[in-house]
Design an enzyme around this catalytic site. Structure first.
Site, PDB file in Angstrom:
ATOM      1  N   GLU B 143       0.820  -1.218   0.000  1.00 55.80           N
ATOM      2  CA  GLU B 143       0.000   0.000   0.000  1.00 55.80           C
ATOM      3  C   GLU B 143       0.850   1.261   0.000  1.00 55.80           C
ATOM      4  O   GLU B 143       2.016   1.244   0.361  1.00 55.80           O
ATOM      5  CB  GLU B 143      -0.917   0.023   1.206  1.00 55.80           C
ATOM      6  CG  GLU B 143      -0.283  -0.360   2.542  1.00 55.80           C
ATOM      7  CD  GLU B 143       0.928   0.414   2.959  1.00 55.80           C
ATOM      8  OE1 GLU B 143       0.872   1.674   2.852  1.00 55.80           O
ATOM      9  OE2 GLU B 143       1.928  -0.186   3.387  1.00 55.80           O
ATOM     10  N   GLY B 285       6.667   0.499   3.362  1.00 56.24           N
ATOM     11  CA  GLY B 285       5.403   0.158   2.726  1.00 56.24           C
ATOM     12  C   GLY B 285       5.597  -0.078   1.245  1.00 56.24           C
ATOM     13  O   GLY B 285       6.658  -0.552   0.824  1.00 56.24           O
ATOM     14  N   GLU B 286       4.564   0.221   0.442  1.00 55.45           N
ATOM     15  CA  GLU B 286       4.552   0.052  -1.017  1.00 55.45           C
ATOM     16  C   GLU B 286       4.978  -1.351  -1.429  1.00 55.45           C
ATOM     17  O   GLU B 286       5.526  -1.536  -2.527  1.00 55.45           O
ATOM     18  CB  GLU B 286       5.355   1.159  -1.736  1.00 55.45           C
ATOM     19  CG  GLU B 286       6.862   1.092  -1.646  1.00 55.45           C
ATOM     20  CD  GLU B 286       7.586   2.285  -2.348  1.00 55.45           C
ATOM     21  OE1 GLU B 286       7.047   3.409  -2.384  1.00 55.45           O
ATOM     22  OE2 GLU B 286       8.704   2.061  -2.841  1.00 55.45           O
ATOM     23  N   ALA B 287       4.724  -2.342  -0.587  1.00 54.39           N
ATOM     24  CA  ALA B 287       5.039  -3.758  -0.849  1.00 54.39           C
ATOM     25  C   ALA B 287       6.535  -4.035  -0.913  1.00 54.39           C
ATOM     26  O   ALA B 287       6.955  -5.092  -1.390  1.00 54.39           O
ATOM     27  CB  ALA B 287       4.357  -4.275  -2.123  1.00 54.39           C
TER      28      ALA B 287
END
Lengths: 321, 321
Positions: B143, B285-287
């Site tokens: 995310e 974050g951001e995978a």
């Protein structure tokens, strides 16, 4: 290490499109590689994995659930591409070299005599030194040798103190009776060699093994050539402990790739102030943990080299509380 | 899950040229992939990474050091290939898809109202569900959303108990004053929504955000399609907590990719009985952590599929104590 390159790499990290520090150890690894490669943007074009193999007279004491013949059988397996390290080195795009060290001439059983004499020890150290290429971006070191967790435990106990029970583990999977026997064997060896326990290189010679000595030599060669090193598991870590005892800075070009499931490894790493990158319960040796950690270094370099800066991307930097 | 495939994979692991169990979690991961892919030798031909992005009304409270505009700026950065996840997905040979969710229409500030109404919540869940391909070997979820660690902490506190201080962390790097403010904001939100704290989906709707709802939907879709899932960090883990509260088995197709440096993540994983693969102090974050963990799954599959068995290699099996 090149502190100018390290500082330039750290400065670049702070400009990349992410909160400062948010890539955690991946940032630290990029800076560490920059320091030892001497360039602000490190590369991993040529990565080498070297596995040293040796045989151990102490196997006569029954310290391993596998026959000593398995060392040579596994070397043959490496040559045919069938072992874990073959798959992991290929995945990590690393060149695998296996160096068998006099497999038909095991070390002496160190419960009764020094594992090696001076000439044998130096031959093994030199074999390790010479196995390191003069130039490579990263070197991962590992070993194979039935019985060598007994040697590693003996070195750790000799140089760090504590009784055998603190350092002896199940190795390739010995049972409870075997574990007690293995502890007794290490205690016997410590008693037999108590006169040299204050001398790190004499400990490596008397309680170690050829593949451990070669790892020590390879680690020195990498430092000489400015090559960053990934150390594999318990045996590999114990193999370089004598270097740290001789010089507190001797391993700053090394990272511990992982903490293994072998009983003494976590305590050994802590005593050596090495912070392992992975904790996956691996306990195979043969550089398998080090090869897995190459993948993390590739991740670190990919981000460091490939990410846009805030300025390049037009992303706002922090402004708030 | 397909237990026949899992059992066949476990049996194969015991025949490979290594002591049983010596690849640690790499063995368990191969078996887990076999279970969810329904084949004894899992493959990772088509791996997908999906990053959902959303904006949060609660940013009006000053809970992030970055302006909310950064969410859209980072989505543009993903499209141009400049972010960490671009480099990591490329390295992991995974297809990256970014799904922005109504970025120009932030959720409501949940200190005063539910973050979403039912229609908005279901739209986001469905967007997540529909983003999952009907067939893929592995799905990594992540995310982006300025303010979303506040939402994640609120969900964790709502569904697991404990005060805000137990779950609120520094997110993208807020200072001490900001941290205290963020805790107060979460406590306000918990008080405002105390009537629904016993209802996991109402919590996701009232205290969550669109990207969290989409992750929840994508996780359900993956289960429906039999796709194993790697969960990224604190926000991603909190996003699927409502599913676990509804059904104790709802996340058995999921692995926690890593434990992040965000304060509440370790406790959240422990409460959810998820065992993270990596512990690298990441908090982007951001995978990014999920993409790094894909590399470990590739290592697991490479060993599982590529290694020789004892019989094939002519290596002796254990015989000793």
């Amino acid at each position: 290490g090149n502190e100018t390159s390290a500082a330039a790499a750290a400065a670049r990290q702070d400009q990349l499109t992410k909160p400062t520090g948010s890539l955690g150890q991946l940032e630290a690894l990029a800076v560490w590689l920059a320091r030892w490669q001497g360039q602000a943007v490190p590369r991993l074009d040529d990565v080498s994995v070297i596995v040293f193999a040796g045989n151990h007279g102490v196997t006569a004491q029954g310290v391993s659930p596998y026959p000593a013949a398995v060392t040579a059988q596994m070397v043959a397996n490496y040559a045919r591409g069938g072992a874990a390290i073959n798959q992991l080195a290929t995945l990590a795009q690393a060149k695998l070299t296996v160096v068998p060290l006099d497999l038909d001439r095991p070390t002496a059983d160190f419960t009764g005599a020094p594992a090696m004499d001076v000439a044998q020890f130096l031959d093994a150290v030199n074999a390790g030194y010479d196995a390191v290429p003069a130039r490579c971006a990263l070197l991962a070191l590992g070993e194979m040798g039935i019985g060598n967790t007994t040697a590693a435990a003996a070195i750790a106990a000799a140089l760090l103190g504590g009784d055998a029970a603190s350092w002896v583990g199940r190795g390739a999977g010995i049972g409870d009776d075997g574990l007690r026997l293995k502890q007794e064997v290490v205690d016997m060896a410590l008693a037999r060699h108590r006169a040299v326990l204050g001398d790190p290189l004499a400990v490596a010679m008397s309680l170690g093994g050829r593949e451990l000595a070669a790892i020590l030599g390879a680690t020195v060669a990498a430092r000489r050539h400015g090559i960053p090193v990934l150390l594999d598991g318990f045996v590999c870590t114990a193999a370089v402990l004598p270097l740290l005892k001789l010089n507190a800075d001797a391993l700053s070009h090394c990272q511990a790739a992982h903490v293994s499931a072998e009983a003494g490894h976590r305590a050994l790493l802590a005593a050596m102030k090495l912070n392992p990158l992975l904790d996956l319960g691996m306990r195979l040796g043969e550089a398998s943990g080090a090869a897995a950690a190459i993948l993390l270094l590739r991740a670190a370099v990919a981000c460091h080299a490939g990410m846009a800066t805030f300025a390049e991307a037009g992303v706002a930097e922090r402004s708030g509380p």
